[in-house]
Design an enzyme around this catalytic site. Structure first.
Site, PDB file in Angstrom:
ATOM      1  N   ARG A 165       0.823  -1.214   0.000  1.00  0.00           N
ATOM      2  CA  ARG A 165       0.000   0.000   0.000  1.00  0.00           C
ATOM      3  C   ARG A 165       0.863   1.274   0.000  1.00  0.00           C
ATOM      4  NH1 ARG A 165      -3.321  -3.448  -0.634  1.00  0.00           N
ATOM      5  NH2 ARG A 165      -5.501  -3.384   0.029  1.00  0.00           N
ATOM      6  N   SER A 246     -10.787  -0.199   2.884  1.00  0.00           N
ATOM      7  CA  SER A 246     -10.023  -0.315   4.134  1.00  0.00           C
ATOM      8  C   SER A 246      -9.597   1.070   4.588  1.00  0.00           C
ATOM      9  CB  SER A 246      -8.762  -1.139   3.918  1.00  0.00           C
ATOM     10  OG  SER A 246      -9.073  -2.422   3.458  1.00  0.00           O
ATOM     11  N   GLU A 345      -4.904   4.264   5.847  1.00  0.00           N
ATOM     12  CA  GLU A 345      -4.602   3.948   4.463  1.00  0.00           C
ATOM     13  C   GLU A 345      -5.243   5.011   3.568  1.00  0.00           C
ATOM     14  OE1 GLU A 345      -5.858   2.498   1.077  1.00  0.00           O
ATOM     15  OE2 GLU A 345      -6.431   0.613   2.034  1.00  0.00           O
TER      16      GLU A 345
HETATM   17  N1  EPU Z   1     -11.164 -10.127  10.129  1.00  0.00           N
HETATM   18  C1  EPU Z   1     -11.771  -9.933  11.356  1.00  0.00           C
HETATM   19  N2  EPU Z   1     -12.901  -9.176  11.386  1.00  0.00           N
HETATM   20  C2  EPU Z   1     -13.466  -8.643  10.279  1.00  0.00           C
HETATM   21  C3  EPU Z   1     -12.862  -8.883   9.024  1.00  0.00           C
HETATM   22  C4  EPU Z   1     -11.698  -9.625   8.976  1.00  0.00           C
HETATM   23  O1  EPU Z   1     -11.305 -10.391  12.388  1.00  0.00           O
HETATM   24  O2  EPU Z   1     -14.470  -7.934  10.420  1.00  0.00           O
HETATM   25  C5  EPU Z   1      -9.893 -10.885  10.109  1.00  0.00           C
HETATM   26  C6  EPU Z   1     -10.041 -12.340   9.775  1.00  0.00           C
HETATM   27  O3  EPU Z   1      -9.083 -13.052  10.533  1.00  0.00           O
HETATM   28  C7  EPU Z   1      -9.689 -12.405   8.298  1.00  0.00           C
HETATM   29  C8  EPU Z   1      -8.625 -11.346   8.206  1.00  0.00           C
HETATM   30  O4  EPU Z   1      -9.052 -10.331   9.110  1.00  0.00           O
HETATM   31  O5  EPU Z   1      -9.208 -13.650   7.950  1.00  0.00           O
HETATM   32  C9  EPU Z   1      -8.420 -10.774   6.814  1.00  0.00           C
HETATM   33  O6  EPU Z   1      -9.643 -10.237   6.342  1.00  0.00           O
HETATM   34  P1  EPU Z   1      -9.878  -9.959   4.779  1.00  0.00           P
HETATM   35  O7  EPU Z   1      -9.540 -11.147   3.985  1.00  0.00           O
HETATM   36  O8  EPU Z   1     -11.251  -9.387   4.640  1.00  0.00           O
HETATM   37  O9  EPU Z   1      -8.773  -8.877   4.394  1.00  0.00           O
HETATM   38  P2  EPU Z   1      -8.153  -7.608   5.121  1.00  0.00           P
HETATM   39  O10 EPU Z   1      -6.769  -7.937   5.538  1.00  0.00           O
HETATM   40  O11 EPU Z   1      -9.066  -7.069   6.169  1.00  0.00           O
HETATM   41  C10 EPU Z   1      -7.074  -6.678   2.911  1.00  0.00           C
HETATM   42  C11 EPU Z   1      -7.054  -5.409   2.112  1.00  0.00           C
HETATM   43  C12 EPU Z   1      -8.353  -5.255   1.325  1.00  0.00           C
HETATM   44  C13 EPU Z   1      -8.505  -6.447   0.407  1.00  0.00           C
HETATM   45  C14 EPU Z   1      -8.497  -7.723   1.261  1.00  0.00           C
HETATM   46  C15 EPU Z   1      -8.530  -8.970   0.430  1.00  0.00           C
HETATM   47  C16 EPU Z   1      -5.618  -3.892   3.356  1.00  0.00           C
HETATM   48  C17 EPU Z   1      -5.537  -2.636   4.163  1.00  0.00           C
HETATM   49  N3  EPU Z   1      -6.838  -4.264   2.996  1.00  0.00           N
HETATM   50  O12 EPU Z   1      -8.102  -6.553   3.893  1.00  0.00           O
HETATM   51  O13 EPU Z   1      -8.240  -4.088   0.525  1.00  0.00           O
HETATM   52  O14 EPU Z   1      -9.712  -6.364  -0.325  1.00  0.00           O
HETATM   53  O15 EPU Z   1      -7.290  -7.776   2.053  1.00  0.00           O
HETATM   54  O16 EPU Z   1      -7.304  -9.139  -0.200  1.00  0.00           O
HETATM   55  O17 EPU Z   1      -4.588  -4.482   3.054  1.00  0.00           O
HETATM   56  C18 EPU Z   1      -8.703  -1.757   0.461  1.00  0.00           C
HETATM   57  O18 EPU Z   1      -7.493  -1.573   0.438  1.00  0.00           O
HETATM   58  O19 EPU Z   1      -9.516  -0.780   0.441  1.00  0.00           O
HETATM   59  C19 EPU Z   1      -9.219  -3.111   0.570  1.00  0.00           C
HETATM   60  C20 EPU Z   1     -10.505  -3.353   0.698  1.00  0.00           C
END
Ligand code: EPU
Length: 349
Positions: A165, A246, A345
């Site tokens: 990012r 995010s 972010e």
């Molecule tokens: N989780 C929770 N609570 C929640 C949601 C998620 O505990 O409400 C935990 C779970 O353990 C889950 C983990 O977080 O396994 C990861 O969640 P998710 O796969 O939804 O991904 P993220 O790490 O929260 C990142 C990116 C997203 C992207 C997703 C999928 C960043 C800042 N965000 O989110 O990007 O869509 O991975 O690859 O790296 C964006 O940048 O705007 C964005 C949406």
């Protein structure tokens, strides 16, 4: 030449749907038009800001700058080899329209980045990423103009300082340049072995959506469908609920801190980054602090999304300051409880 409008509402130009007025605003449709504005009108303003799709900004008040909206459209195939194709995509194209087009042409590399809001020009700034893929893997070069002189520049991939990012456009070149196009190298007619489904949910979603499909029959179309389906189920559509995806980055922490956290929370999820650091999902940290689905206060429209704790939303009546305050409350609670600092972010204007 682009027409400059005074006291222009930015409500339709930010995905949080926040009300804020720009002192002056114009849209440019060609690189030459942008160059002219930078040489002339822009010099009358103390500050100039560039607006892409407006899907990664938080407006906390009126903007005293000249805001230039990038409406430069178009796409050109630059060269083709046996297995790859190089395409220059203009900054004003809508990111997901481009991804859909690439998938329709059977050009691989963009499909995991389906449905990310925003414009092509904004995509290298924060090196957009999703479901195991980052934009930097496909970037050949980024083209643009220097804001002060209007002089063109081309930065090759290695010069863009891409990281999670992050890029040179958020660091040394912050506020210094305007991106006008991105050159991407894609794979022509990718085979199933080229698909990136290692991010668990993608694999499961393809199987759920296309139960009859064998692994060999899978294509980038199926990956796009799976990614769109996952995103639609978790992430709010800005057309209905204002948001900027995010709000925070996933923090990278020393392994010692992660171990300390697992003493109390043995189930704490993490991704290995190196021998000494791990990345923690910010959404998990926020959820543990009890913020998921919560509002700043009962009368505020500023809230944490109920299906993804990393996304802050505007339920219609929030002001930018309230969303900023909510983000600070979350940062404070996460730091107090876990000793982890969350950094935004989203760009705060
Ligand atoms: N989780 C929770 N609570 C929640 C949601 C998620 O505990 O409400 C935990 C779970 O353990 C889950 C983990 O977080 O396994 C990861 O969640 P998710 O796969 O939804 O991904 P993220 O790490 O929260 C990142 C990116 C997203 C992207 C997703 C999928 C960043 C800042 N965000 O989110 O990007 O869509 O991975 O690859 O790296 C964006 O940048 O705007 C964005 C949406």
């Amino acid at each position: 030449m682009a027409r400059i409008q005074q006291h222009y509402s930015l409500k339709a130009h930010n995905s949080f749907g926040l009300e804020a007025t720009a002192r002056a605003f114009c849209t440019v449709e060609t690189v030459e038009e942008l160059q002219t504005i930078l040489h002339t009108e822009a010099r009358r303003f103390a500050e100039v800001r560039i607006l892409g799709g407006g899907s990664n900004i938080l407006l906390t008040g009126d903007v005293s700058a000249l805001v230039i909206g990038i409406g430069i459209r178009g796409m050109t195939v630059l060269s083709e080899a046996e297995e790859t194709i190089e395409v220059e995509v203009s900054a004003g194209e809508i990111w997901d329209d481009w991804v859909q087009y690439a998938v329709e042409q059977d050009w691989g590399g963009m499909e995991n980045l389906s449905l990310i809001p925003g414009s092509v020009g904004a995509s290298p700034v924060q090196n957009i990423g999703a479901y195991g893929v980052e934009l930097r893997e496909s970037v050949v070069a980024v083209k643009g103009l220097k804001r002060s002189s209007g002089e063109p520049f081309v930065l090759r991939n290695a010069e863009c300082a891409f990281a999670y990012r992050d890029s040179i456009f958020k660091q040394a070149l912050r506020e210094q340049v305007v991106i006008t196009s991105v050159i991407l190298r894609l794979r022509k007619h990718p085979e199933s072995k080229h698909l990136r489904t290692e991010y668990g949910a993608v694999e499961q979603e393809i199987t759920r959506l296309f139960p009859e499909l064998t692994t060999q029959e899978r294509s980038i179309y199926h990956v796009r469908e799976a990614v769109c389906s996952i995103r639609r189920s978790k992430l709010p559509d800005p057309a209905f609920i204002g948001n900027a995806g995010s709000f925070f980055k996933n923090p990278e922490v020393p392994i010692a801190l992660y171990r300390a956290i697992t003493q109390t929370y043995p189930e704490a999820p993490s991704y290995t980054v190196s021998d000494s650091t791990v990345k923690l999902p910010a959404a998990w940290l926020i959820e543990q602090c009890g913020w998921k689905g919560k509002r700043l206060n009962p009368s505020s429209g500023a809230a944490v999304h109920d299906k993804q704790a990393l996304v802050l939303v505007n339920h219609g009546t929030a002001r930018g300051e309230e969303i900023l305050e909510l983000s600070r409350c979350i940062q404070r609670d996460v730091e107090e409880r876990f000793g982890v600092v969350l950094s935004a972010e989203v760009n705060v204007w």
